[in-house]
Scaffold this motif. Structure first.
Motif, PDB file in Angstrom:
ATOM      1  N   ASN A  29      54.602  47.175  53.457  1.00  0.00           N
ATOM      2  CA  ASN A  29      54.789  47.812  52.153  1.00  0.00           C
ATOM      3  C   ASN A  29      53.625  48.785  51.939  1.00  0.00           C
ATOM      4  OD1 ASN A  29      54.585  48.299  49.247  1.00  0.00           O
ATOM      5  ND2 ASN A  29      56.187  46.759  49.047  1.00  0.00           N
ATOM      6  N   ASP A  30      53.890  50.072  52.126  1.00  0.00           N
ATOM      7  CA  ASP A  30      52.828  51.078  52.085  1.00  0.00           C
ATOM      8  C   ASP A  30      52.166  51.170  50.717  1.00  0.00           C
ATOM      9  OD1 ASP A  30      53.290  51.673  54.725  1.00  0.00           O
ATOM     10  OD2 ASP A  30      54.622  53.361  54.307  1.00  0.00           O
ATOM     11  N   HIS A  31      52.950  51.036  49.663  1.00  0.00           N
ATOM     12  CA  HIS A  31      52.365  51.184  48.323  1.00  0.00           C
ATOM     13  C   HIS A  31      51.445  50.004  47.999  1.00  0.00           C
ATOM     14  CE1 HIS A  31      51.959  52.960  44.417  1.00  0.00           C
ATOM     15  NE2 HIS A  31      52.333  51.857  43.808  1.00  0.00           N
ATOM     16  N   ALA A  32      51.822  48.815  48.420  1.00  0.00           N
ATOM     17  CA  ALA A  32      50.954  47.651  48.206  1.00  0.00           C
ATOM     18  C   ALA A  32      49.644  47.831  48.956  1.00  0.00           C
ATOM     19  CB  ALA A  32      51.665  46.377  48.663  1.00  0.00           C
ATOM     20  N   ILE A  33      49.724  48.357  50.180  1.00  0.00           N
ATOM     21  CA  ILE A  33      48.510  48.621  50.959  1.00  0.00           C
ATOM     22  C   ILE A  33      47.634  49.641  50.246  1.00  0.00           C
ATOM     23  CG2 ILE A  33      47.673  49.678  53.092  1.00  0.00           C
ATOM     24  CD1 ILE A  33      50.054  48.439  54.524  1.00  0.00           C
ATOM     25  N   TYR A  34      48.259  50.704  49.750  1.00  0.00           N
ATOM     26  CA  TYR A  34      47.511  51.751  49.045  1.00  0.00           C
ATOM     27  C   TYR A  34      46.757  51.180  47.844  1.00  0.00           C
ATOM     28  CZ  TYR A  34      46.941  55.278  45.404  1.00  0.00           C
ATOM     29  OH  TYR A  34      46.427  56.048  44.388  1.00  0.00           O
ATOM     30  N   LEU A  35      47.426  50.362  47.043  1.00  0.00           N
ATOM     31  CA  LEU A  35      46.798  49.813  45.845  1.00  0.00           C
ATOM     32  C   LEU A  35      45.662  48.855  46.192  1.00  0.00           C
ATOM     33  CD1 LEU A  35      49.925  49.139  43.596  1.00  0.00           C
ATOM     34  CD2 LEU A  35      48.201  50.920  43.293  1.00  0.00           C
ATOM     35  N   ASP A  36      45.860  48.029  47.218  1.00  0.00           N
ATOM     36  CA  ASP A  36      44.831  47.055  47.575  1.00  0.00           C
ATOM     37  C   ASP A  36      43.604  47.744  48.159  1.00  0.00           C
ATOM     38  OD1 ASP A  36      43.786  44.536  47.680  1.00  0.00           O
ATOM     39  OD2 ASP A  36      44.697  44.001  49.588  1.00  0.00           O
ATOM     40  N   LYS A  38      42.738  50.844  47.544  1.00  0.00           N
ATOM     41  CA  LYS A  38      42.139  51.577  46.422  1.00  0.00           C
ATOM     42  C   LYS A  38      41.264  50.649  45.587  1.00  0.00           C
ATOM     43  CE  LYS A  38      43.365  54.320  42.347  1.00  0.00           C
ATOM     44  NZ  LYS A  38      44.475  54.858  41.531  1.00  0.00           N
ATOM     45  N   GLN A  39      41.730  49.441  45.323  1.00  0.00           N
ATOM     46  CA  GLN A  39      40.936  48.497  44.551  1.00  0.00           C
ATOM     47  C   GLN A  39      39.672  48.090  45.310  1.00  0.00           C
ATOM     48  OE1 GLN A  39      41.855  44.300  44.293  1.00  0.00           O
ATOM     49  NE2 GLN A  39      41.879  44.404  42.068  1.00  0.00           N
ATOM     50  N   TYR A  40      39.812  47.851  46.620  1.00  0.00           N
ATOM     51  CA  TYR A  40      38.643  47.461  47.422  1.00  0.00           C
ATOM     52  C   TYR A  40      37.563  48.545  47.384  1.00  0.00           C
ATOM     53  CZ  TYR A  40      35.778  46.369  51.483  1.00  0.00           C
ATOM     54  OH  TYR A  40      34.702  46.114  52.318  1.00  0.00           O
ATOM     55  N   LEU A  41      37.960  49.796  47.587  1.00  0.00           N
ATOM     56  CA  LEU A  41      36.994  50.887  47.586  1.00  0.00           C
ATOM     57  C   LEU A  41      36.409  51.108  46.192  1.00  0.00           C
ATOM     58  CD1 LEU A  41      38.828  53.440  49.916  1.00  0.00           C
ATOM     59  CD2 LEU A  41      36.904  51.940  50.481  1.00  0.00           C
ATOM     60  N   ALA A  42      37.232  50.917  45.164  1.00  0.00           N
ATOM     61  CA  ALA A  42      36.734  51.068  43.787  1.00  0.00           C
ATOM     62  C   ALA A  42      35.692  50.009  43.474  1.00  0.00           C
ATOM     63  CB  ALA A  42      37.897  50.975  42.803  1.00  0.00           C
ATOM     64  N   TYR A  97      34.516  50.641  37.909  1.00  0.00           N
ATOM     65  CA  TYR A  97      35.720  51.263  38.467  1.00  0.00           C
ATOM     66  C   TYR A  97      36.773  50.218  38.856  1.00  0.00           C
ATOM     67  CZ  TYR A  97      33.477  55.820  38.744  1.00  0.00           C
ATOM     68  OH  TYR A  97      32.881  57.012  38.429  1.00  0.00           O
ATOM     69  N   SER A  98      36.470  48.949  38.643  1.00  0.00           N
ATOM     70  CA  SER A  98      37.394  47.895  39.062  1.00  0.00           C
ATOM     71  C   SER A  98      38.653  47.887  38.210  1.00  0.00           C
ATOM     72  CB  SER A  98      36.703  46.529  38.972  1.00  0.00           C
ATOM     73  OG  SER A  98      36.332  46.250  37.639  1.00  0.00           O
ATOM     74  N   PHE A  99      39.740  47.430  38.792  1.00  0.00           N
ATOM     75  CA  PHE A  99      40.990  47.273  38.050  1.00  0.00           C
ATOM     76  C   PHE A  99      41.732  46.073  38.622  1.00  0.00           C
ATOM     77  CE2 PHE A  99      41.703  50.208  41.524  1.00  0.00           C
ATOM     78  CZ  PHE A  99      42.908  49.785  42.085  1.00  0.00           C
ATOM     79  N   LYS A 100      42.667  45.569  37.873  1.00  0.00           N
ATOM     80  CA  LYS A 100      43.332  44.318  38.220  1.00  0.00           C
ATOM     81  C   LYS A 100      44.574  44.565  39.081  1.00  0.00           C
ATOM     82  CE  LYS A 100      45.418  40.193  36.138  1.00  0.00           C
ATOM     83  NZ  LYS A 100      46.618  40.246  36.996  1.00  0.00           N
ATOM     84  N   LEU A 101      44.759  43.676  40.047  1.00  0.00           N
ATOM     85  CA  LEU A 101      45.994  43.642  40.821  1.00  0.00           C
ATOM     86  C   LEU A 101      46.504  42.211  40.865  1.00  0.00           C
ATOM     87  CD1 LEU A 101      45.315  45.917  43.951  1.00  0.00           C
ATOM     88  CD2 LEU A 101      46.717  46.447  41.964  1.00  0.00           C
ATOM     89  N   ASN A 102      47.797  42.052  40.859  1.00  0.00           N
ATOM     90  CA  ASN A 102      48.370  40.713  40.927  1.00  0.00           C
ATOM     91  C   ASN A 102      48.131  40.091  42.307  1.00  0.00           C
ATOM     92  OD1 ASN A 102      49.393  40.874  38.328  1.00  0.00           O
ATOM     93  ND2 ASN A 102      51.288  41.841  39.013  1.00  0.00           N
ATOM     94  N   LYS A 103      48.003  38.765  42.326  1.00  0.00           N
ATOM     95  CA  LYS A 103      47.734  38.060  43.579  1.00  0.00           C
ATOM     96  C   LYS A 103      48.864  38.252  44.581  1.00  0.00           C
ATOM     97  CE  LYS A 103      44.774  34.419  41.693  1.00  0.00           C
ATOM     98  NZ  LYS A 103      44.618  32.954  41.477  1.00  0.00           N
ATOM     99  N   ASN A 104      50.094  38.255  44.094  1.00  0.00           N
ATOM    100  CA  ASN A 104      51.228  38.408  45.003  1.00  0.00           C
ATOM    101  C   ASN A 104      51.216  39.775  45.680  1.00  0.00           C
ATOM    102  OD1 ASN A 104      52.262  35.863  44.544  1.00  0.00           O
ATOM    103  ND2 ASN A 104      53.640  36.520  42.904  1.00  0.00           N
ATOM    104  N   GLU A 181      38.577  35.235  53.964  1.00  0.00           N
ATOM    105  CA  GLU A 181      37.913  36.461  53.528  1.00  0.00           C
ATOM    106  C   GLU A 181      38.613  37.729  54.017  1.00  0.00           C
ATOM    107  OE1 GLU A 181      33.340  34.665  53.520  1.00  0.00           O
ATOM    108  OE2 GLU A 181      34.060  35.847  55.225  1.00  0.00           O
ATOM    109  N   ILE A 182      39.784  37.581  54.606  1.00  0.00           N
ATOM    110  CA  ILE A 182      40.524  38.748  55.112  1.00  0.00           C
ATOM    111  C   ILE A 182      40.895  39.672  53.952  1.00  0.00           C
ATOM    112  CG2 ILE A 182      42.779  39.443  56.012  1.00  0.00           C
ATOM    113  CD1 ILE A 182      42.645  37.310  58.026  1.00  0.00           C
ATOM    114  N   ASN A 183      40.664  40.967  54.135  1.00  0.00           N
ATOM    115  CA  ASN A 183      41.124  41.935  53.147  1.00  0.00           C
ATOM    116  C   ASN A 183      41.829  43.088  53.854  1.00  0.00           C
ATOM    117  OD1 ASN A 183      39.174  44.385  53.445  1.00  0.00           O
ATOM    118  ND2 ASN A 183      37.806  42.607  53.378  1.00  0.00           N
ATOM    119  N   THR A 184      42.664  43.785  53.127  1.00  0.00           N
ATOM    120  CA  THR A 184      43.510  44.828  53.700  1.00  0.00           C
ATOM    121  C   THR A 184      42.694  45.948  54.338  1.00  0.00           C
ATOM    122  OG1 THR A 184      45.153  44.359  51.990  1.00  0.00           O
ATOM    123  CG2 THR A 184      45.407  46.420  53.201  1.00  0.00           C
ATOM    124  N   TYR A 185      41.654  46.390  53.649  1.00  0.00           N
ATOM    125  CA  TYR A 185      40.831  47.486  54.172  1.00  0.00           C
ATOM    126  C   TYR A 185      40.175  47.090  55.488  1.00  0.00           C
ATOM    127  CZ  TYR A 185      37.150  50.994  54.502  1.00  0.00           C
ATOM    128  OH  TYR A 185      36.320  51.994  54.940  1.00  0.00           O
TER     129      TYR A 185
END
Length: 209
Positions: A29-36, A38-42, A97-104, A181-185
């Motif tokens: 899911n490209d959009h989910a990857i983009y948001l996650d 984006k949040q990590y870098l923010a 710069y942080s923002f919330k994302l749902n766990k799912n 501790e795995i993260n998308t980025y």
């Protein structure tokens, strides 16, 4: 989906492990990857930037010229942002710069990232290993055996392993994390993702919820 298990010398152990399709064989899911990402870098941004506004700089508060009759615009303070040495208008202020994302959504993004690396054959499974003492040379030998000494790599361990972590800490192209501790980025930023056999259970339990 079965993958061969290698040892730390890069040789096939003759064993294979089953990778969960729900985690490693997902349609990304490209959009989910983009948001996650984006949040990590923010979240890496300190947000401590600040410039002084007209109320915060030193300077006279007198009216610098009469209101009318000068032929130019009216001006009441030398500290105005339109003058050299004045305060900055609409300058940066400290902020988060942080923002919330749902766990799912975050879980979906991480599964998508692992699926991408698996599909691109950039995921390697090795047997669990440890070092007697923290030594960078030991970890470098592992990287050379797996042909990762010139590539970015992410090692995923089942539990916290101090000796392995300290051995890798001085190497800028390698990072060691626990399964939790795995993260998308981190997954997508690596040329190769190396997962220990014992960490698969933790990855599956964390991402299959």
């Amino acid at each position: 989906m079965k993958v061969a298990v290698l040892d730390i010398t890069g040789k096939d152990t003759g064993r294979k492990v089953e990778l969960s399709k729900d985690v490693f064989g997902l349609e990304p899911n490209d959009h989910a990857i983009y948001l996650d990402v984006k949040q990590y870098l923010a979240n890496q941004r300190q947000g401590t930037h600040k410039s002084k506004e007209r109320a915060e700089i030193s300077g006279s508060t007198r009216k610098i010229k009469k209101q009318k009759g000068t032929g130019t615009a009216r001006a009441g303070s030398i500290k105005s942002g339109v003058f050299r040495g004045g305060g900055r208008m609409f300058g940066p202020r400290p902020r988060s710069y942080s923002f919330k994302l749902n766990k799912n959504l975050k879980r979906l993004a991480r599964k998508s990232a692992l699926s991408i690396q698996t599909n691109d054959k950039n995921l390697v499974v090795i047997e669990d290993f440890n070092f007697d003492t923290p030594k960078t040379k030991n970890f470098v030998d592992v990287l050379k055996a797996l042909e990762l000494d010139t590539k970015k790599s992410l090692f995923v361990l089942s539990d916290e392993n101090t000796n392995v972590y300290l051995s890798s800490r001085n190497l800028k192209n390698s990072k060691v994390v626990k399964a939790s501790e795995i993260n998308t980025y981190g997954v997508l930023n690596a040329n190769k993702v190396v997962i220990t056999e014992g960490s698969l259970e933790g990855i599956n339990s964390n991402l299959s919820k």
